[in-house]
Design an enzyme around this catalytic site. Structure first.
Site, PDB file in Angstrom:
ATOM      1  N   HIS A  89       0.816  -1.170  -0.050  1.00 38.03           N
ATOM      2  CA  HIS A  89      -0.052   0.029  -0.190  1.00 38.03           C
ATOM      3  C   HIS A  89       0.859   1.122  -0.067  1.00 38.03           C
ATOM      4  O   HIS A  89       1.892   1.106   0.855  1.00 38.03           O
ATOM      5  CB  HIS A  89      -0.748  -0.052   1.295  1.00 38.03           C
ATOM      6  CG  HIS A  89      -1.888   1.179   1.106  1.00 38.03           C
ATOM      7  ND1 HIS A  89      -3.023   1.125   0.435  1.00 38.03           N
ATOM      8  CD2 HIS A  89      -1.868   2.452   1.775  1.00 38.03           C
ATOM      9  CE1 HIS A  89      -3.752   2.357   0.614  1.00 38.03           C
ATOM     10  NE2 HIS A  89      -2.812   3.215   1.310  1.00 38.03           N
ATOM     11  N   ASP A 167     -14.571   3.183   6.751  1.00 40.64           N
ATOM     12  CA  ASP A 167     -13.353   3.634   6.071  1.00 40.64           C
ATOM     13  C   ASP A 167     -13.862   4.291   4.687  1.00 40.64           C
ATOM     14  O   ASP A 167     -13.408   5.352   4.578  1.00 40.64           O
ATOM     15  CB  ASP A 167     -12.171   2.723   5.694  1.00 40.64           C
ATOM     16  CG  ASP A 167     -11.215   3.535   5.233  1.00 40.64           C
ATOM     17  OD1 ASP A 167     -10.576   4.479   5.819  1.00 40.64           O
ATOM     18  OD2 ASP A 167     -10.744   3.141   4.101  1.00 40.64           O
ATOM     19  N   ARG A 174     -12.935  12.832   4.330  1.00 39.32           N
ATOM     20  CA  ARG A 174     -11.643  13.386   4.318  1.00 39.32           C
ATOM     21  C   ARG A 174     -11.228  14.007   3.247  1.00 39.32           C
ATOM     22  O   ARG A 174     -10.564  15.293   3.125  1.00 39.32           O
ATOM     23  CB  ARG A 174     -10.576  12.465   4.660  1.00 39.32           C
ATOM     24  CG  ARG A 174     -10.761  11.875   6.259  1.00 39.32           C
ATOM     25  CD  ARG A 174      -9.973  10.742   6.502  1.00 39.32           C
ATOM     26  NE  ARG A 174      -8.533  10.973   6.158  1.00 39.32           N
ATOM     27  CZ  ARG A 174      -7.590   9.983   5.413  1.00 39.32           C
ATOM     28  NH1 ARG A 174      -8.232   8.709   5.320  1.00 39.32           N
ATOM     29  NH2 ARG A 174      -6.860  10.351   5.141  1.00 39.32           N
ATOM     30  N   SER A 189      -6.936   4.587   8.369  1.00 39.29           N
ATOM     31  CA  SER A 189      -7.652   4.283   7.035  1.00 39.29           C
ATOM     32  C   SER A 189      -6.654   2.862   6.140  1.00 39.29           C
ATOM     33  O   SER A 189      -7.485   2.062   5.847  1.00 39.29           O
ATOM     34  CB  SER A 189      -7.661   5.539   6.311  1.00 39.29           C
ATOM     35  OG  SER A 189      -8.077   5.227   4.893  1.00 39.29           O
ATOM     36  N   LYS A 193      -8.163  -1.123   5.883  1.00 39.43           N
ATOM     37  CA  LYS A 193      -8.592  -1.996   4.919  1.00 39.43           C
ATOM     38  C   LYS A 193      -7.695  -3.021   4.684  1.00 39.43           C
ATOM     39  O   LYS A 193      -8.081  -4.207   4.260  1.00 39.43           O
ATOM     40  CB  LYS A 193      -8.189  -1.068   3.512  1.00 39.43           C
ATOM     41  CG  LYS A 193      -9.317   0.096   3.240  1.00 39.43           C
ATOM     42  CD  LYS A 193      -9.148   0.643   2.094  1.00 39.43           C
ATOM     43  CE  LYS A 193      -8.126   1.368   1.533  1.00 39.43           C
ATOM     44  NZ  LYS A 193      -8.159   2.890   2.499  1.00 39.43           N
TER      45      LYS A 193
END
Length: 430
Positions: A89, A167, A174, A189, A193
């Site tokens: 990520h 989220d 956001r 966040s 996930k």
């Protein structure tokens, strides 16, 4: 216990610590629509300004994971052999198409990559927005489809759906409320996930610099440390690389233009920085997954990574034989004099692309698949007077003045080449 949103907001507004019960309640109530968008926006701003400590961040993350399903990836096999799962990520950057290259590379080397990806956030691009510029591609996959695709293709890139749905709502809010850059909100966040998707290991690409969500190295170290701790606390093997985002990655930023550049990398070419980061992240992922007997670079040379990407796109309804979209209108910036291309500011490029229509200013707004920018001369490359430096694309030409304004001042032609900057700044483990 009974709670109400104004009281929770006031607690954080005044610098107090939210209890576990308050966090559980507010996340659940917001997910179910019992806390209004305006109230959650106020709480997010209070968190942005007042912060959350580590215990609050752990509970916030856990509550978001508990807001929906968890993907069960136990027992995945291919040709009778168990499959190790690992994901990657990025915290968000400009021109960051690395997911499109590293996922098929790792899959070609024998690991399975379940990637619950996101959409654009602020000035940073979103993997799903990029992939959806491919004709027919869908990111909405049932959980069982994800499992089957991991066994057959070795990778799936998909919308989180009912994985941590809290989220998804907070992410969109956001994006439009000026609360993107909060460290605890970023950490929770990302990790909610990733914990919900069920991978066995995770490598984080934490961006540092002008085009990143967090600009300072010290804060990015803190963010990386928080996320690796969150992973360890939930039994997820987690590692983080701090990587430079003062300059955009590669020579394209936007949606379809980044897909095109990713295909160049998978074909054995592409910009050196994109190739370098792809291979470094792939090596980290394979090592963490325990699949360290394969050379990621070989998968680019022999075409097996490209084969995996094509198989992934096909499995998700996409058609790579159809032309990728490009904005109907274009503007070109040329060099007023010769010299050397100086540094290019990643934030200037990110805002330019956002203003061209590649990002959102309202929740759920459609992005333009063909909006983006091509960078024809990278820092340190020679420039001739009158030569093309940038080409901007959009379907709505009225966007050009604002986009050009964002680009202006974000680059210059110089006499002395800028000093090379390292791409990988640090490596952190839990």
């Amino acid at each position: 216990m009974s709670f109400d949103a104004p009281a929770v907001i006031k607690t954080k507004r005044d610098g107090g610590r939210l209890t576990d019960a308050e966090i559980d309640w507010v996340i659940d109530a917001y997910t179910r629509g019992r806390v209004a968008e305006e109230q959650m926006a106020a709480l997010l701003m209070a968190i942005f300004l007042r912060g959350m400590d580590y215990r609050e961040t752990v509970r916030w993350t856990t509550a978001m994971v508990s807001s929906g399903d968890r993907l069960d990836l136990r027992g995945l096999r291919r040709a009778g052999h168990p499959l190790a799962t690992v994901d990657k990520h990025s915290t968000g950057g400009v021109g960051d198409k690395i997911t499109l290259t590293v996922v098929p590379v790792v899959a070609a080397c024998g690991a399975a990559v379940p990637q619950a990806a996101g959409r654009g956030l602020g000035h940073t691009g979103g993997t799903l927005d990029k992939l959806e510029s491919i004709a027919g591609f869908t990111a909405h996959l049932p959980n069982e489809h994800v499992r089957q695709q991991l066994c057959t293709v070795g990778a799936a890139i998909f919308a989180a759906g009912q994985l941590a749905p809290a989220d998804a709502k907070l992410y969109a809010l956001r994006d439009i409320t000026g609360t993107v850059e909060s460290l605890p909100l970023i950490a929770s966040s990302v990790m909610s996930k990733k914990l919900a998707e069920g991978a066995g290991a995770l490598v984080l690409d934490v961006k540092v610099g002008s085009g990143a969500l967090i600009k300072s190295v010290a804060q990015c170290r803190e963010l990386a440390h928080t996320m690796t701790r969150l992973g360890a606390a939930h039994g997820l093997r987690t590692r983080a690389l701090l990587t430079d985002m003062n300059r955009p990655l590669g020579g394209a930023a936007g949606n379809a233009v980044e897909v095109a550049e990713a295909l160049e990398v998978l074909a054995g070419g592409g910009p050196p920085d994109v190739v370098e980061l792809t291979l470094r992240l792939a090596a980290e992922m394979l090592e963490l997954a325990g699949v360290d007997d394969r050379d990621p670079a070989q998968s680019l040379r022999d075409g097996t990574a490209m084969d995996r990407f094509r198989a992934l796109v096909t499995a998700q309804g996409g058609d790579l034989s159809a032309p990728l979209p490009i904005g109907a209108c274009s503007e070109t910036v040329t060099a007023a004099r010769g010299g050397t291309m100086g540094d290019i500011d990643a934030m200037a490029i990110g805002l330019t692309v956002w203003r061209l229509g590649a990002g959102r200013s309202r929740p759920g707004e459609r992005v333009q698949p063909g909006a983006g920018i091509r960078i024809h001369r990278r820092p340190g490359e020679p420039v001739a007077a009158g030569e093309r430096l940038f080409t901007l694309y959009t379907d709505t030409p009225e966007r050009f003045p604002a986009a050009m304004s964002a680009l202006d001042g974000g680059w210059r032609v110089v006499d002395t080449p800028p000093r090379p900057q390292p791409l990988i700044l640090d490596r952190m483990t839990s």
